[in-house]
Write a protein that holds these residues in place. Structure first.
Motif, PDB file in Angstrom:
ATOM      1  N   GLY A 109     138.016 167.606 -54.066  1.00  9.41           N
ATOM      2  CA  GLY A 109     138.953 166.503 -53.921  1.00  9.41           C
ATOM      3  C   GLY A 109     138.298 165.148 -54.075  1.00  9.41           C
ATOM      4  O   GLY A 109     137.080 165.027 -54.179  1.00  9.41           O
ATOM      5  N   ARG A 110     139.132 164.117 -54.066  1.00  7.74           N
ATOM      6  CA  ARG A 110     138.649 162.740 -54.200  1.00  7.74           C
ATOM      7  C   ARG A 110     138.530 162.023 -52.868  1.00  7.74           C
ATOM      8  O   ARG A 110     137.859 160.994 -52.783  1.00  7.74           O
ATOM      9  CB  ARG A 110     139.582 161.947 -55.127  1.00  7.74           C
ATOM     10  CG  ARG A 110     139.711 162.508 -56.530  1.00  7.74           C
ATOM     11  CD  ARG A 110     140.616 161.646 -57.389  1.00  7.74           C
ATOM     12  NE  ARG A 110     139.996 160.368 -57.689  1.00  7.74           N
ATOM     13  CZ  ARG A 110     140.593 159.404 -58.389  1.00  7.74           C
ATOM     14  NH1 ARG A 110     141.841 159.584 -58.814  1.00  7.74           N
ATOM     15  NH2 ARG A 110     139.969 158.272 -58.636  1.00  7.74           N
ATOM     16  N   LEU A 111     139.194 162.554 -51.821  1.00  9.16           N
ATOM     17  CA  LEU A 111     139.151 161.933 -50.495  1.00  9.16           C
ATOM     18  C   LEU A 111     139.103 163.026 -49.428  1.00  9.16           C
ATOM     19  O   LEU A 111     139.391 164.199 -49.708  1.00  9.16           O
ATOM     20  CB  LEU A 111     140.389 161.046 -50.261  1.00  9.16           C
ATOM     21  CG  LEU A 111     140.525 159.779 -51.104  1.00  9.16           C
ATOM     22  CD1 LEU A 111     141.885 159.149 -50.871  1.00  9.16           C
ATOM     23  CD2 LEU A 111     139.416 158.785 -50.813  1.00  9.16           C
ATOM     24  N   ASP A 112     138.734 162.630 -48.237  1.00  8.26           N
ATOM     25  CA  ASP A 112     138.752 163.561 -47.115  1.00  8.26           C
ATOM     26  C   ASP A 112     140.180 164.002 -46.822  1.00  8.26           C
ATOM     27  O   ASP A 112     141.146 163.257 -47.075  1.00  8.26           O
ATOM     28  CB  ASP A 112     138.161 162.898 -45.865  1.00  8.26           C
ATOM     29  CG  ASP A 112     136.674 162.610 -46.018  1.00  8.26           C
ATOM     30  OD1 ASP A 112     136.018 163.310 -46.823  1.00  8.26           O
ATOM     31  OD2 ASP A 112     136.172 161.682 -45.349  1.00  8.26           O
ATOM     32  N   PRO A 137     145.423 157.804 -50.389  1.00 14.12           N
ATOM     33  CA  PRO A 137     144.775 157.020 -51.450  1.00 14.12           C
ATOM     34  C   PRO A 137     145.019 155.528 -51.256  1.00 14.12           C
ATOM     35  O   PRO A 137     146.004 155.116 -50.633  1.00 14.12           O
ATOM     36  CB  PRO A 137     145.452 157.536 -52.722  1.00 14.12           C
ATOM     37  CG  PRO A 137     146.057 158.850 -52.350  1.00 14.12           C
ATOM     38  CD  PRO A 137     146.420 158.740 -50.911  1.00 14.12           C
ATOM     39  N   PRO A 138     144.150 154.695 -51.790  1.00 18.57           N
ATOM     40  CA  PRO A 138     144.354 153.250 -51.696  1.00 18.57           C
ATOM     41  C   PRO A 138     145.506 152.803 -52.586  1.00 18.57           C
ATOM     42  O   PRO A 138     145.948 153.557 -53.467  1.00 18.57           O
ATOM     43  CB  PRO A 138     143.010 152.683 -52.182  1.00 18.57           C
ATOM     44  CG  PRO A 138     142.483 153.732 -53.102  1.00 18.57           C
ATOM     45  CD  PRO A 138     142.916 155.046 -52.522  1.00 18.57           C
ATOM     46  N   TYR A 187     139.544 155.151 -57.295  1.00 18.70           N
ATOM     47  CA  TYR A 187     139.684 155.064 -55.844  1.00 18.70           C
ATOM     48  C   TYR A 187     138.647 154.119 -55.234  1.00 18.70           C
ATOM     49  O   TYR A 187     138.955 153.395 -54.279  1.00 18.70           O
ATOM     50  CB  TYR A 187     139.553 156.450 -55.222  1.00 18.70           C
ATOM     51  CG  TYR A 187     140.815 157.272 -55.274  1.00 18.70           C
ATOM     52  CD1 TYR A 187     141.921 156.838 -56.000  1.00 18.70           C
ATOM     53  CD2 TYR A 187     140.922 158.479 -54.586  1.00 18.70           C
ATOM     54  CE1 TYR A 187     143.075 157.585 -56.058  1.00 18.70           C
ATOM     55  CE2 TYR A 187     142.081 159.232 -54.630  1.00 18.70           C
ATOM     56  CZ  TYR A 187     143.150 158.792 -55.369  1.00 18.70           C
ATOM     57  OH  TYR A 187     144.310 159.524 -55.416  1.00 18.70           O
ATOM     58  N   THR A 188     137.425 154.138 -55.749  1.00 21.79           N
ATOM     59  CA  THR A 188     136.388 153.267 -55.185  1.00 21.79           C
ATOM     60  C   THR A 188     136.741 151.797 -55.397  1.00 21.79           C
ATOM     61  O   THR A 188     136.653 150.983 -54.473  1.00 21.79           O
ATOM     62  CB  THR A 188     135.038 153.587 -55.819  1.00 21.79           C
ATOM     63  OG1 THR A 188     135.160 153.570 -57.259  1.00 21.79           O
ATOM     64  CG2 THR A 188     134.543 154.964 -55.395  1.00 21.79           C
ATOM     65  N   GLN A 226     139.830 148.529 -47.864  1.00 19.73           N
ATOM     66  CA  GLN A 226     139.842 149.772 -47.088  1.00 19.73           C
ATOM     67  C   GLN A 226     138.458 150.417 -47.196  1.00 19.73           C
ATOM     68  O   GLN A 226     138.218 151.288 -48.034  1.00 19.73           O
ATOM     69  CB  GLN A 226     140.938 150.710 -47.591  1.00 19.73           C
ATOM     70  CG  GLN A 226     142.335 150.134 -47.478  1.00 19.73           C
ATOM     71  CD  GLN A 226     143.402 151.078 -48.016  1.00 19.73           C
ATOM     72  OE1 GLN A 226     143.118 152.121 -48.601  1.00 19.73           O
ATOM     73  NE2 GLN A 226     144.664 150.709 -47.825  1.00 19.73           N
ATOM     74  N   TRP A 227     137.548 150.005 -46.342  1.00 20.34           N
ATOM     75  CA  TRP A 227     136.156 150.420 -46.482  1.00 20.34           C
ATOM     76  C   TRP A 227     135.957 151.872 -46.092  1.00 20.34           C
ATOM     77  O   TRP A 227     135.032 152.526 -46.607  1.00 20.34           O
ATOM     78  CB  TRP A 227     135.270 149.510 -45.626  1.00 20.34           C
ATOM     79  CG  TRP A 227     135.510 148.058 -45.920  1.00 20.34           C
ATOM     80  CD1 TRP A 227     135.999 147.120 -45.074  1.00 20.34           C
ATOM     81  CD2 TRP A 227     135.291 147.388 -47.171  1.00 20.34           C
ATOM     82  NE1 TRP A 227     136.103 145.908 -45.706  1.00 20.34           N
ATOM     83  CE2 TRP A 227     135.677 146.038 -46.995  1.00 20.34           C
ATOM     84  CE3 TRP A 227     134.818 147.801 -48.424  1.00 20.34           C
ATOM     85  CZ2 TRP A 227     135.592 145.107 -48.018  1.00 20.34           C
ATOM     86  CZ3 TRP A 227     134.746 146.865 -49.444  1.00 20.34           C
ATOM     87  CH2 TRP A 227     135.126 145.534 -49.237  1.00 20.34           C
ATOM     88  N   ASP A 228     136.779 152.408 -45.212  1.00 13.47           N
ATOM     89  CA  ASP A 228     136.660 153.831 -44.885  1.00 13.47           C
ATOM     90  C   ASP A 228     137.069 154.693 -46.076  1.00 13.47           C
ATOM     91  O   ASP A 228     136.447 155.722 -46.353  1.00 13.47           O
ATOM     92  CB  ASP A 228     137.514 154.161 -43.659  1.00 13.47           C
ATOM     93  CG  ASP A 228     138.976 153.743 -43.833  1.00 13.47           C
ATOM     94  OD1 ASP A 228     139.244 152.854 -44.676  1.00 13.47           O
ATOM     95  OD2 ASP A 228     139.843 154.305 -43.141  1.00 13.47           O
ATOM     96  N   VAL A 229     138.111 154.260 -46.797  1.00  9.13           N
ATOM     97  CA  VAL A 229     138.524 154.980 -48.002  1.00  9.13           C
ATOM     98  C   VAL A 229     137.460 154.850 -49.087  1.00  9.13           C
ATOM     99  O   VAL A 229     137.168 155.807 -49.815  1.00  9.13           O
ATOM    100  CB  VAL A 229     139.882 154.442 -48.494  1.00  9.13           C
ATOM    101  CG1 VAL A 229     140.306 155.148 -49.785  1.00  9.13           C
ATOM    102  CG2 VAL A 229     140.951 154.633 -47.427  1.00  9.13           C
ATOM    103  N   LEU A 230     136.857 153.667 -49.194  1.00  9.85           N
ATOM    104  CA  LEU A 230     135.782 153.472 -50.167  1.00  9.85           C
ATOM    105  C   LEU A 230     134.605 154.401 -49.878  1.00  9.85           C
ATOM    106  O   LEU A 230     134.042 155.021 -50.789  1.00  9.85           O
ATOM    107  CB  LEU A 230     135.325 152.016 -50.148  1.00  9.85           C
ATOM    108  CG  LEU A 230     134.086 151.674 -50.994  1.00  9.85           C
ATOM    109  CD1 LEU A 230     134.326 151.966 -52.460  1.00  9.85           C
ATOM    110  CD2 LEU A 230     133.705 150.217 -50.796  1.00  9.85           C
TER     111      LEU A 230
END
Length: 361
Positions: free
Chosen positions: A192-195, A200-201, A208-209, A217-221
């Motif tokens: 996947g791309r995220l936890d 998604p942002p 996504y980064t 959204q630094w946690d998403v980054l």
């Protein structure tokens, strides 16, 4: 006298050609854009013919065993997607729609193919960009180290490493890396791309980064960057090995030139000699290989994306091939071809930036 003026209208050997309006750069770009358009048309023709030659029925692959037994359902499916028309008519209709930005309706997602590509392509490009940057940093650096230490133990070790990188199958590297780094030791995130559970942002670029950084959204980054590491490392293994070999060969060829020996005779530090007098002319060959490698990462990420559950172009291409989704297959072919053509154009333009002796004529 021999110095008599040349008759009007004659063309001397040393006479310059008239300057083209707009300069050589615009002429070069114009020629390449025309060639790119013709290449795209040719690629669509080849891809369309090949998809027609593949054994199998799109209606049977998409409708299932029950619906395929109903002639009315099959006829409605073929009429909806234009499969009841002759093949030349289908191709001309498709080209006309593509010129209007319409890539057709996907038979697997039942959405416009352009909408599917806008969702899946950024994920693959983000992964490929991360992998090619990592490959350039590691491959070029190790290739220079191997060339400077020619026939000594660092060179021998790095040559074995590069040979292993280009020899190991990518799918095998992906399985081993997934088992060791995620399943066994838990050092890196898996698929996947995220936890899980993370949203998604807000959509801006599809990366996504970058989207997470723009939204703050630094946690998403952090999660998106962590999920990029493992598949990017797998994709970079082959590219690093290839870049190491090409960099070593290019640097060795340039190290024997007179201007390099002159720079060393002037007492310049070895670091300055390598960076200014050796690496810059070697970058012409390196960038050529990197451009081809980037296109290969886009088209060769099918297995890696499936192993790591990466929702990108590779997974979409795989599902399109399994379901005989002809509009989806054609859309993927056009995107990959367009990326190849764009990368080759950028590489040609970078030649003149890196080496001023190269002129766009």
């Amino acid at each position: 006298m021999n110095s008599a003026k040349q008759p009007r209208g004659s063309t001397g050997a040393g006479r310059r050609r008239p300057a083209r309006p707009g300069g050589p750069l615009l002429w070069f770009l114009g020629r390449r854009l025309v060639a790119a358009a013709l290449l795209c048309v040719g690629i669509t023709l080849v891809a369309f013919v090949l998809t027609q030659l593949v054994p199998g029925d799109p209606a049977a692959a998409n409708l299932g065993q029950r619906a395929i037994g109903d002639p009315e359902v099959v006829a409605a499916f073929r009429a909806k997607y234009g499969l009841d028309q002759p093949v030349p008519v289908q191709y001309l209709t498709y080209i006309g729609n593509v010129l209007q930005g319409n890539f057709g309706l996907s038979q697997q997602s039942h959405r416009p193919v352009a909408q599917d590509l806008a969702e899946y392509v950024p994920a693959t490009i983000e992964l490929a960009l991360f992998a090619i940057v990592l490959s350039l940093l590691v491959g070029v650096a190790l290739g220079v180290v191997a060339a400077v230490n020619r026939d000594r133990w660092p060179d021998q070790v790095l040559r074995v490493v590069s040979l292993g990188g280009v020899s190991m199958p990518t799918f095998w590297v992906a399985l081993v890396a997934f088992y060791l780094l995620f399943f066994k030791f838990g050092l890196l995130p898996g698929g996947g791309r995220l936890d899980p559970g993370m949203s998604p942002p807000p959509y801006a670029t599809g990366f996504y980064t970058l989207d997470a950084a723009l939204a703050g959204q630094w946690d998403v980054l952090s999660s998106a960057a962590g999920h990029l590491v493992l598949p990017s490392l797998v994709l970079a293994v082959y590219t690093v090995g290839m870049l190491m070999r090409f960099t070593r060969a290019s640097v060795l060829e340039i190290l024997g030139n007179d201007y390099v020996r002159a720079a060393r005779a002037k007492g310049l530090p070895e670091r300055v000699v390598i960076l200014r007098h050796v690496l810059r002319p070697a970058m012409v060959a390196i960038i050529t290989v990197a451009g081809v490698a980037f296109g290969s990462l886009l088209s060769g990420a099918v297995l890696v994306e499936n192993i790591f559950s990466w929702p990108g172009l590779g997974q979409y291409a795989y599902r399109s091939a399994v379901n005989l989704d002809l509009p989806g297959i054609m859309g993927v072919s056009i995107v990959v071809a367009a990326v190849y053509i764009l990368i080759n154009l950028l590489v040609d333009l970078l030649y003149g930036v890196i080496d001023p002796r190269i002129r766009l004529t």
